[in-house]
Motif scaffolding. Structure first.
Motif, short mmCIF file in Angstrom:
data_model
loop_
_atom_site.label_atom_id
_atom_site.label_comp_id
_atom_site.label_asym_id
_atom_site.label_seq_id
_atom_site.Cartn_x
_atom_site.Cartn_y
_atom_site.Cartn_z
N ARG A 41 5.22 -14.66 38.64
CA ARG A 41 4.11 -13.73 38.91
C ARG A 41 4.29 -12.43 38.13
O ARG A 41 3.35 -11.94 37.50
N ARG A 42 5.49 -11.86 38.18
CA ARG A 42 5.73 -10.61 37.46
C ARG A 42 5.63 -10.80 35.95
O ARG A 42 5.14 -9.92 35.22
N SER A 43 6.04 -11.96 35.48
CA SER A 43 5.93 -12.26 34.04
C SER A 43 4.47 -12.36 33.62
O SER A 43 4.07 -11.83 32.58
N ILE A 44 3.68 -13.06 34.43
CA ILE A 44 2.26 -13.22 34.10
C ILE A 44 1.56 -11.86 34.09
O ILE A 44 0.75 -11.57 33.21
N GLU A 45 1.87 -11.04 35.08
CA GLU A 45 1.24 -9.72 35.13
C GLU A 45 1.59 -8.90 33.88
O GLU A 45 0.72 -8.24 33.30
N TYR A 46 2.85 -8.96 33.46
CA TYR A 46 3.26 -8.22 32.28
C TYR A 46 2.60 -8.77 31.02
O TYR A 46 2.07 -8.01 30.19
N LEU A 47 2.60 -10.10 30.88
CA LEU A 47 2.00 -10.71 29.70
C LEU A 47 0.50 -10.46 29.64
O LEU A 47 -0.07 -10.24 28.56
N THR A 48 -0.14 -10.46 30.80
CA THR A 48 -1.59 -10.21 30.85
C THR A 48 -1.90 -8.77 30.45
O THR A 48 -2.86 -8.50 29.72
N ASP A 49 -1.08 -7.84 30.94
CA ASP A 49 -1.31 -6.42 30.64
C ASP A 49 -1.01 -6.07 29.19
O ASP A 49 -1.55 -5.11 28.65
N GLN A 54 1.30 -9.06 22.02
CA GLN A 54 2.04 -10.32 21.87
C GLN A 54 3.55 -10.12 22.08
O GLN A 54 4.36 -10.37 21.17
N PRO A 55 3.95 -9.66 23.28
CA PRO A 55 5.38 -9.40 23.51
C PRO A 55 6.20 -10.68 23.39
O PRO A 55 5.80 -11.75 23.84
N GLY A 56 7.37 -10.56 22.76
CA GLY A 56 8.25 -11.70 22.58
C GLY A 56 9.11 -11.93 23.81
O GLY A 56 9.09 -11.16 24.79
N LEU A 57 9.90 -12.98 23.77
CA LEU A 57 10.75 -13.35 24.89
C LEU A 57 11.75 -12.25 25.23
O LEU A 57 12.00 -11.97 26.42
N GLU A 58 12.32 -11.60 24.20
CA GLU A 58 13.31 -10.56 24.44
C GLU A 58 12.70 -9.41 25.23
O GLU A 58 13.29 -8.92 26.20
#
Length: 313
Positions: A41-49, A54-58
């Motif tokens: 959930r926190r990952s999706i929120e960050y990627l959506t924002d 286009q943030p990378g895995l790092e």
């Protein structure tokens, strides 16, 4: 009106889901599932924002507080094969538009003639019946609804069943359990409610375990709504895993192309989230909008489904 509640009781449902996968898991495994979803959930929120960057895995792993290796493994295991990058691509507007285009011919067939078992290989097979209009108007009077919260890939799931099958499925993030429960109580305020983890556990194990999705062991559900709402929900059941449609397409296939707003209202009142796949309905042009249990969860479900389709294709 406060819903009537009785003491916990075990409900033996004739022909109910025999899949006991969730029951076989340890309490530690079930808590791990909830922690996994919190990370997702926190990952999706960050990627959506931050999708424009286009943030990378790092960068994502720094934000979440996990090593890149651990986060990558968690993501691919949770989705059935999608990396964080593949996940965000799966739930972007451009991909949603593409999926709508690809789904168009499939949905034409689904809405017109239904889909055979072989063509729904990766779908959650469901048999359903609708409650009588009189019983619906009574707001659940005479119904006994057994309920409990169970871990799921999408946070805590509130599972609600009657003697006829699954009647409600809601979701809650930590601290929101009572709010979700009251939301579902309000749909059938005159029903009798019984807290019963044993009666609902096999349903949770069946719903969220794709290995249990077999035509020979369908999930039984009960649709409780107005005639129009039930017609809309029956249309939702025709949307296969990996396909998407729009409110206007549903209205058109119901014979009333001007009723897209009414269709949207009915979709929003769907009481059996995930199983009756209202999350597969998108706004005009592919916008991911309008989900009662939150857009982050809608993106999570769509991405999870895309991963499982890709992994079993």
């Amino acid at each position: 009106m406060t819903p009537k509640q009785t003491s916990p009781a075990h409900l033996l449902l004739d022909g109910a889901c025999p899949i006991l996968t969730d029951a076989q898991k340890s309490p530690e495994d079930r808590q791990d599932a909830l922690r996994d979803y919190d990370t997702i959930r926190r990952s999706i929120e960050y990627l959506t924002d931050h999708w424009r960057d286009q943030p990378g895995l790092e960068r994502l792993s720094d934000h979440i507080g996990l090593s890149p290796h651990h986060l990558q493994r968690l993501f691919t295991r949770w989705t059935g094969g999608l990396s964080p990058k593949g996940f965000i691509q799966a739930v972007t507007l451009d991909n949603a538009k593409k999926m709508l285009d690809q789904s168009a011919s499939v949905m034409e067939t689904a809405f017109e003639v239904g889909l055979s078992g072989s063509s729904r290989l990766h779908d959650l097979f469901v048999t359903h019946e609708a409650i009588t209009p009189g019983a619906y108007k009574a707001k659940g009077l005479g119904l006994t609804i057994f309920y409990a919260f169970h871990p799921s890939p999408f946070g805590k799931a509130l599972v609600m069943v009657t003697e006829h099958g699954l009647a409600g499925l809601a979701f809650a993030d930590p601290g929101e359990e009572q709010s979700a429960l009251e939301d579902m109580y309000g749909r059938w305020p005159n029903a009798t409610y019984r807290l019963d983890e044993e009666a609902t556990r096999s349903y949770a194990g069946h719903i969220f375990n794709p290995d249990a999705w077999q035509q020979e062991q369908p999930l039984r559900i009960t649709l409780i709504g107005t005639d129009f709402e039930i017609r809309v929900w029956e249309m939702l059941l025709k949307i296969p895993l990996g396909s998407m449609t729009t409110y206007s397409a549903i209205a058109r296939h119901m014979g009333n192309p001007k009723a897209s707003r009414a269709v949207g209202t009915a979709v929003g009142k769907n009481p059996i989230s995930f199983v009756v796949p209202c999350h597969r309905v998108l706004g005009k042009g592919g916008s991911i909008c309008g989900y009662h249990w939150g857009l982050t969860r809608k993106r999570a479900i769509l991405g999870w489904e895309q991963g499982h389709v890709a992994g079993n294709g």
